[in-house]
Write a protein that holds these residues in place. Structure first.
Motif, PDB file in Angstrom:
ATOM      1  N   LEU A 138       0.855  -1.187   0.000  1.00 59.54           N
ATOM      2  CA  LEU A 138       0.000   0.000   0.000  1.00 59.54           C
ATOM      3  C   LEU A 138       0.889   1.234   0.000  1.00 59.54           C
ATOM      4  O   LEU A 138       1.830   1.332   0.799  1.00 59.54           O
ATOM      5  CB  LEU A 138      -0.887  -0.022   1.255  1.00 59.54           C
ATOM      6  CG  LEU A 138      -1.883   1.103   1.486  1.00 59.54           C
ATOM      7  CD1 LEU A 138      -2.905   1.132   0.361  1.00 59.54           C
ATOM      8  CD2 LEU A 138      -2.579   0.913   2.829  1.00 59.54           C
ATOM      9  N   SER A 155      -4.586   5.278   5.693  1.00 58.89           N
ATOM     10  CA  SER A 155      -4.158   3.935   5.279  1.00 58.89           C
ATOM     11  C   SER A 155      -5.172   2.939   5.824  1.00 58.89           C
ATOM     12  O   SER A 155      -5.530   2.997   7.009  1.00 58.89           O
ATOM     13  CB  SER A 155      -2.768   3.621   5.823  1.00 58.89           C
ATOM     14  OG  SER A 155      -1.825   4.593   5.414  1.00 58.89           O
ATOM     15  N   THR A 196       1.128  -6.571   5.249  1.00 57.45           N
ATOM     16  CA  THR A 196       0.953  -5.493   4.285  1.00 57.45           C
ATOM     17  C   THR A 196       2.101  -4.516   4.447  1.00 57.45           C
ATOM     18  O   THR A 196       2.330  -4.004   5.544  1.00 57.45           O
ATOM     19  CB  THR A 196      -0.373  -4.744   4.514  1.00 57.45           C
ATOM     20  OG1 THR A 196      -1.468  -5.625   4.299  1.00 57.45           O
ATOM     21  CG2 THR A 196      -0.491  -3.525   3.601  1.00 57.45           C
TER      22      THR A 196
END
Lengths: 114, 114
Positions: free
Chosen positions: A11, A19, A108
């Protein structure tokens, strides 16, 4: 049934943005959902955790949202900063489960651009 | 307060050589102890966990072994390293009771097998 599926894998967010990282699970017996933050070359550190008796938990700029019926939970980082750039792992476990083992998502990698 | 130590921080070993990684926890008694491996850019793979001295459970069969000679000491070993053993090895602990699911990670050992 023991898996925790985490998305996205990576991301990129601009400084000041939000986020959002999502996790989904299958085992309805899970009742503890922590998030860990890991900087390169360091061990993961507990960031924030939630139990299913609440739908949201907030600590500073970090919020966990929990949807029990959908078996999903997410991490929101408000006003994202370059210092938040790290890998984030969600996890789940069951009270009294096998030695308190945590089932981790695959992580992530968040990059916050200045 | 509790502290977890791992050493060495970095290790470069030739294929076929033995391995011994050590983890110690301070400030608590009867902790659950865990060994994880993290491949580059990947998630956390649980290798072993222990609920007491001499009690070891293996999650993934491989050429690694673990031992717990003392209450707060956890050792990861191998008789002959493989190239695939390269990775970031993390030790973690949790309180030794079912309702204490949170795991706390050490700083890790980076192992490179050449």
């Amino acid at each position: 049934q023991q898996q925790v599926k985490q998305s996205p894998q990576s991301l990129i967010v601009q400084k000041g943005g939000i986020s959002i990282i999502n996790c989904a699970y299958e085992n309805t017996a899970f009742d503890y959902f922590p998030w860990y933050q890991q900087f390169p070359g360091k061990g993961p550190a507990l960031l924030i955790a939630i139990r299913p008796d609440v739908s949201e938990k907030k600590e500073g700029r970090f919020t966990i949202s929990f949807n029990k019926s959908a078996k999903q939970f997410s991490l929101h980082i408000m006003d994202s900063q370059p210092g938040d750039s790290a890998t984030y792992f969600c996890a789940a476990s069951r009270y009294g489960g096998s030695q308190g083992n945590l089932i981790f998502g695959k992580g992530t990698k968040l990059s916050v651009k200045p | 307060s509790q502290t977890i130590h791992q050493w060495p921080a970095t290790l470069v070993q030739p294929v076929g050589s033995p391995l011994s990684l050590e983890c110690t926890v301070e400030g608590t008694s009867n902790p659950n102890l865990y060994w994880y491996r993290q491949a580059a850019g990947r998630g956390l793979q649980l290798l072993f966990y222990s609920v007491g001295i001499g009690q070891i459970s293996s999650e993934v069969p491989q050429n690694l072994s673990a031992s717990r000679p003392q209450d707060r000491q956890f050792i990861l070993s191998s008789k002959k390293l493989l190239l695939s053993d390269s990775g970031f090895y993390l030790c973690a602990w949790s309180f030794g009771s079912p309702e204490q699911e949170t795991q706390y990670f050490g700083p890790g050992t980076r192992l490179l097998v050449l």
